[in-house]
Design a protein around this motif. Structure first.
Motif, PDB file in Angstrom:
ATOM      1  N   ARG A   1       0.981  -1.286   0.082  1.00 20.87           N
ATOM      2  CA  ARG A   1       0.057  -0.032   0.046  1.00 20.87           C
ATOM      3  C   ARG A   1       0.924   1.334  -0.108  1.00 20.87           C
ATOM      4  N   ALA A   2       2.011   1.215   0.462  1.00 18.09           N
ATOM      5  CA  ALA A   2       2.750   2.366   0.637  1.00 18.09           C
ATOM      6  C   ALA A   2       3.551   2.625  -0.671  1.00 18.09           C
ATOM      7  N   VAL A   3       3.690   1.819  -1.317  1.00 15.54           N
ATOM      8  CA  VAL A   3       4.329   2.040  -2.852  1.00 15.54           C
ATOM      9  C   VAL A   3       3.259   1.849  -4.215  1.00 15.54           C
ATOM     10  N   GLY A   4       2.059   1.743  -3.915  1.00 14.55           N
ATOM     11  CA  GLY A   4       1.033   1.478  -4.980  1.00 14.55           C
ATOM     12  C   GLY A   4       0.274   2.606  -5.542  1.00 14.55           C
ATOM     13  N   ASP A   5       0.587   3.901  -4.743  1.00 16.39           N
ATOM     14  CA  ASP A   5      -0.214   4.927  -5.312  1.00 16.39           C
ATOM     15  C   ASP A   5      -1.644   4.729  -5.427  1.00 16.39           C
ATOM     16  N   GLY A   6      -2.202   4.122  -4.303  1.00 17.45           N
ATOM     17  CA  GLY A   6      -3.609   4.027  -4.235  1.00 17.45           C
ATOM     18  C   GLY A   6      -4.138   3.015  -4.999  1.00 17.45           C
TER      19      GLY A   6
ATOM     20  N   HIS B   1      -5.992  -5.303   6.871  1.00 18.72           N
ATOM     21  CA  HIS B   1      -4.841  -4.592   6.553  1.00 18.72           C
ATOM     22  C   HIS B   1      -5.354  -3.766   5.023  1.00 18.72           C
ATOM     23  N   GLY B   2      -6.274  -3.885   4.521  1.00 24.14           N
ATOM     24  CA  GLY B   2      -6.541  -3.346   3.345  1.00 24.14           C
ATOM     25  C   GLY B   2      -6.263  -3.849   2.039  1.00 24.14           C
ATOM     26  N   ALA B   3      -6.061  -5.071   2.160  1.00 23.43           N
ATOM     27  CA  ALA B   3      -5.760  -6.215   0.882  1.00 23.43           C
ATOM     28  C   ALA B   3      -7.029  -7.209   0.319  1.00 23.43           C
ATOM     29  N   THR B   4      -6.960  -7.548  -0.564  1.00 23.61           N
ATOM     30  CA  THR B   4      -7.679  -8.677  -0.853  1.00 23.61           C
ATOM     31  C   THR B   4      -7.274 -10.068  -1.155  1.00 23.61           C
ATOM     32  N   HIS B   5      -7.729 -11.166  -1.456  1.00 23.81           N
ATOM     33  CA  HIS B   5      -7.187 -12.532  -1.293  1.00 23.81           C
ATOM     34  C   HIS B   5      -7.412 -13.258  -2.600  1.00 23.81           C
ATOM     35  N   LEU B   6      -6.491 -13.600  -3.510  1.00 24.40           N
ATOM     36  CA  LEU B   6      -6.819 -14.543  -4.563  1.00 24.40           C
ATOM     37  C   LEU B   6      -6.837 -15.874  -3.990  1.00 24.40           C
TER      38      LEU B   6
ATOM     39  N   ASP C   1     -16.390  -1.799   2.797  1.00 23.63           N
ATOM     40  CA  ASP C   1     -15.467  -1.465   1.937  1.00 23.63           C
ATOM     41  C   ASP C   1     -14.536  -0.171   2.385  1.00 23.63           C
ATOM     42  N   ALA C   2     -15.425   0.909   2.676  1.00 26.81           N
ATOM     43  CA  ALA C   2     -14.750   2.170   3.313  1.00 26.81           C
ATOM     44  C   ALA C   2     -14.160   2.237   4.315  1.00 26.81           C
ATOM     45  N   LEU C   3     -14.237   1.056   5.339  1.00 22.63           N
ATOM     46  CA  LEU C   3     -13.556   0.981   6.503  1.00 22.63           C
ATOM     47  C   LEU C   3     -12.317   0.139   6.511  1.00 22.63           C
ATOM     48  N   LEU C   4     -12.146  -0.853   5.372  1.00 25.24           N
ATOM     49  CA  LEU C   4     -11.179  -1.809   5.117  1.00 25.24           C
ATOM     50  C   LEU C   4     -10.232  -1.481   4.041  1.00 25.24           C
ATOM     51  N   VAL C   5     -10.844  -1.292   2.836  1.00 22.96           N
ATOM     52  CA  VAL C   5      -9.837  -1.355   1.753  1.00 22.96           C
ATOM     53  C   VAL C   5      -9.446   0.063   0.919  1.00 22.96           C
ATOM     54  N   ASP C   6     -10.359   1.082   1.434  1.00 16.31           N
ATOM     55  CA  ASP C   6     -10.177   2.239   0.879  1.00 16.31           C
ATOM     56  C   ASP C   6      -8.607   2.806   0.905  1.00 16.31           C
ATOM     57  N   PRO C   7      -8.168   3.414  -0.231  1.00 15.50           N
ATOM     58  CA  PRO C   7      -6.851   3.531  -0.248  1.00 15.50           C
ATOM     59  C   PRO C   7      -6.465   4.982   1.155  1.00 15.50           C
ATOM     60  N   ALA C   8      -7.453   5.416   1.304  1.00 19.38           N
ATOM     61  CA  ALA C   8      -7.515   6.735   2.458  1.00 19.38           C
ATOM     62  C   ALA C   8      -7.079   6.143   3.759  1.00 19.38           C
ATOM     63  N   VAL C   9      -7.696   4.828   4.097  1.00 14.87           N
ATOM     64  CA  VAL C   9      -7.478   4.186   5.491  1.00 14.87           C
ATOM     65  C   VAL C   9      -6.008   4.228   5.712  1.00 14.87           C
ATOM     66  N   VAL C  10      -5.493   4.651   7.127  1.00 20.83           N
ATOM     67  CA  VAL C  10      -4.440   4.712   7.537  1.00 20.83           C
ATOM     68  C   VAL C  10      -4.157   3.883   8.926  1.00 20.83           C
ATOM     69  N   ASP C  11      -2.985   3.329   9.054  1.00 22.90           N
ATOM     70  CA  ASP C  11      -2.775   2.742  10.418  1.00 22.90           C
ATOM     71  C   ASP C  11      -2.292   3.981  11.314  1.00 22.90           C
ATOM     72  N   VAL C  12      -2.974   3.955  12.342  1.00 21.46           N
ATOM     73  CA  VAL C  12      -2.719   4.684  13.567  1.00 21.46           C
ATOM     74  C   VAL C  12      -2.546   4.241  14.817  1.00 21.46           C
ATOM     75  N   THR C  13      -2.408   2.932  14.821  1.00 22.04           N
ATOM     76  CA  THR C  13      -2.014   2.208  15.942  1.00 22.04           C
ATOM     77  C   THR C  13      -1.006   2.720  17.099  1.00 22.04           C
ATOM     78  N   GLY C  14       0.128   3.121  16.566  1.00 25.28           N
ATOM     79  CA  GLY C  14       1.030   3.485  17.600  1.00 25.28           C
ATOM     80  C   GLY C  14       0.858   4.786  17.943  1.00 25.28           C
TER      81      GLY C  14
ATOM     82  N   ALA D   1     -10.449   5.887   9.198  1.00 21.93           N
ATOM     83  CA  ALA D   1     -11.223   5.837   8.153  1.00 21.93           C
ATOM     84  C   ALA D   1     -11.954   7.155   7.908  1.00 21.93           C
ATOM     85  N   GLY D   2     -11.610   7.892   7.204  1.00 25.68           N
ATOM     86  CA  GLY D   2     -12.415   9.214   7.267  1.00 25.68           C
ATOM     87  C   GLY D   2     -12.040   9.892   8.727  1.00 25.68           C
ATOM     88  N   ASP D   3     -13.299  10.287   9.304  1.00 28.78           N
ATOM     89  CA  ASP D   3     -13.379  10.558  10.699  1.00 28.78           C
ATOM     90  C   ASP D   3     -13.682   9.696  11.649  1.00 28.78           C
TER      91      ASP D   3
END
Length: 564
Positions: free
Chosen positions: A324-329, A363-368, A407-420, A455-457
């Motif tokens: 996700r970090a290198v994929g440009d969305g 983590h924002g990915a799908t599974h083949l 979808d909007a809570l899981l794989v949207d490119p704008a979702v960011v990890d803020v755990t830390g 995810a958004g607000d």
């Protein structure tokens, strides 16, 4: 879709969208299979009711066009609040923005394509890889209308065309498999000059039937581009799955040129894009090589086939995070083959798949994994697949519905990890504790694995329940899920109001439902039901709003069978 419910003496009831995804102007139609003419459909957007429609005798309910977004759809009988069946719907103006990927590996003359198109609709697959459809790796359409492929499997181009047409009609895309540098023995004399050589001077190869060329060698690039274009003309493919084998990383070409293969792959993807500007392209980064170079290239997804050392749930999460970090969305897809079904009973293997999907989806990915109507992948040669049992089919349907609906809570490119930045005692912004289990930010056997995203607000807390597990391998038989007990969510308030807290779980509570929230000084506290494999907690900031009402916790019901 849920596992179809069955009343005594009745056919199972199933909801099936007519398409995997809908354009904003298209009417959303839901096929109702089974007897439910006295029921009604309800449409939900992240847990909020948006529409109710009666079910008549026509077997299909027209919901009309819906706004861009994703929805859950439930069927309930008259006078009964518990749903008989569920499905999900996606409405999007950009089919390329998501890739829920499936496969086909059978092109025998006369095969029935309906099971494939049903699966596309049932799992909302937005792309289907046509694996080993071609005549030869370096001669895709040279075999005529019927032939045997490089490994002697029968192929009918009529079947390929019918599959492509059926996939289109189901609202999805067809990707023809194409190896980007593999050449068979019959074609090798033409391409030996472009060979990638081992240090001892032999061509690199795959097994005993392919040799490898530099994918960026000019004459090869011209040939491959022409072959791909001819394939589009011959069978109507929407695009291509561009495959490689993960090696070599660097090699000497037959003319003495030192080749950085990562650079060659980037050159190749760009060349194919230039030759086929309208085609949809997916390149296989085998074991994460070279995602850091190809992630930003002009293709339609970041696709990674994982092998050792990516053996644990935690390592899967790290692969997705890097992609996700290198994929440009771009959408991220992980090919994680569940070999476990070859060695363990379905009940243990289904849990392994559930933990794999929980990790990837959170983590924002799908599974083949799923394809060909009733198969899942257990081997990199897709022909050696596994026929699913009903438990596995039901698991996949529930979890893919959950993926689409949220979808909007899981794989949207704008979702960011803020755990830390949010969790833990130093931050003291949000965390969860359990009565009988430790909670941590790493995937550790015996604990609840907690991650926080924004995810958004909204804040979204992912709780993957590893209680009862002795290790965190994703492709290994799983023990029954342990019970960590009920959870306690503690979240810092912004103002005098209380946040809205909702929970969902693909196993137990597939639609977001609210839980009671009370004030505790500067924090708010909510009590959560115990998670099964994966629970999603959504926190919407209450700001200065009035305190929320008390809620009846009976809203949180188990409407599905457990995935174990």
């Amino acid at each position: 879709m849920t596992e179809p419910s069955t009343a005594a003496g009745a056919r199972p009831v199933e909801l099936l969208p007519t398409r995997a995804t809908y354009a904003p102007t298209e009417p959303v139609r839901i096929e109702v299979r089974g007897a439910a003419s006295d029921g009604h459909l309800t449409v939900w957007s992240l847990g909020d009711l948006v529409a109710t429609m009666p079910v008549g005798d026509a077997g299909e309910v027209d919901l009309g066009p819906l706004p861009v977004g994703t929805y859950g759809v439930e069927l309930a009988a008259a006078g009964d609040a518990a749903p008989l069946a569920r499905t999900a719907v996606e409405v999007t103006a950009d089919l390329r923005s998501r890739l829920r990927y499936g496969f086909v590996a059978d092109y025998a003359p006369g095969r029935d394509v309906a099971p494939v198109t049903d699966l596309v609709r049932r799992l909302h697959l937005t792309g289907v890889q046509l694996y080993d459809w071609a005549y030869r790796h370096a001669d895709l359409v040279g075999g005529g209308e019927e032939y045997t492929d490089a490994l002697d499997r029968p192929v009918s181009l009529d079947t390929v065309r019918r599959l492509v047409a059926g996939i289109h009609a189901a609202g999805s895309r067809s990707f023809g498999y194409a190896a980007v540098y593999g050449v068979g023995r019959a074609e090798w004399p033409t391409w030996a000059h472009a060979a990638l050589l081992t240090p001892t001077g032999e061509p690199y190869g795959l097994a005993d039937f392919l040799s490898l060329v530099d994918p960026a060698e000019p004459s090869w690039l011209e040939h491959l581009g022409a072959d791909l274009a001819a394939s589009v003309a011959a069978v109507g493919l929407d695009g291509f799955h561009l495959d490689q084998y993960g090696y070599p990383k660097r090699a000497v070409r037959a003319d003495g040129t030192v080749v950085d293969v990562a650079d060659s792959f980037v050159t190749l993807v760009q060349a194919v894009r230039d030759r086929l500007p309208d085609s949809h392209l997916v390149f296989n980064n085998v074991n994460d090589f070279p995602t850091w170079r190809t992630g930003a290239s002009p293709q339609d997804a970041v696709y990674i086939e994982v092998w050792e050392p990516h053996l644990t749930l935690g390592s899967l999460g790290q692969v997705v995070t890097r992609a996700r970090a290198v994929g440009d969305g771009k959408p991220v897809v992980i090919a994680a083959y569940q070999h476990v079904y070859d060695v363990a009973p379905a009940v243990e293997s289904d849990l392994a798949t559930a933990f794999t999907m929980a990790t990837l989806f959170s983590h924002g990915a799908t599974h083949l994994l799923a394809g060909d109507g009733d198969r899942i992948l257990v081997d990199p040669y897709y022909v050696r697949n596994h026929v699913v049992e009903p438990s596995t089919a039901g698991l996949l349907a529930r979890w893919y519905d959950f993926l689409v609906e949220h979808d909007a809570l899981l794989v949207d490119p704008a979702v960011v990890d803020v755990t830390g930045a949010y969790a833990g005692p130093y931050n003291d912004d949000v965390d969860v504790t359990f009565a009988r289990a430790d909670v941590g930010s790493d995937a550790v056997a015996g604990t609840v694995w907690r991650r926080v995203t924004r995810a958004g607000d909204a804040l979204v807390v992912h709780l993957v329940n590893l209680v009862g597990q002795q290790d965190t391998r994703w492709d290994a038989p799983r023990h029954p899920v342990g019970d960590p007990g009920p959870g306690t969510l503690r979240v810092r308030r912004t103002g005098p109001g209380l946040p809205r807290v909702r929970v969902a779980d693909p196993t137990a509570t597939p639609r977001l439902v609210e839980v009671p929230v009370v004030a505790d000084g500067d924090h708010a506290v909510a009590h959560l039901p115990a998670p099964h494999v994966w629970q999603v907690v959504v926190i919407d900031d209450g700001g200065s709003a009035a305190p929320s009402r008390d809620l009846d916790t009976t809203d949180i019901t188990d409407t599905h069978g457990a995935d174990s």
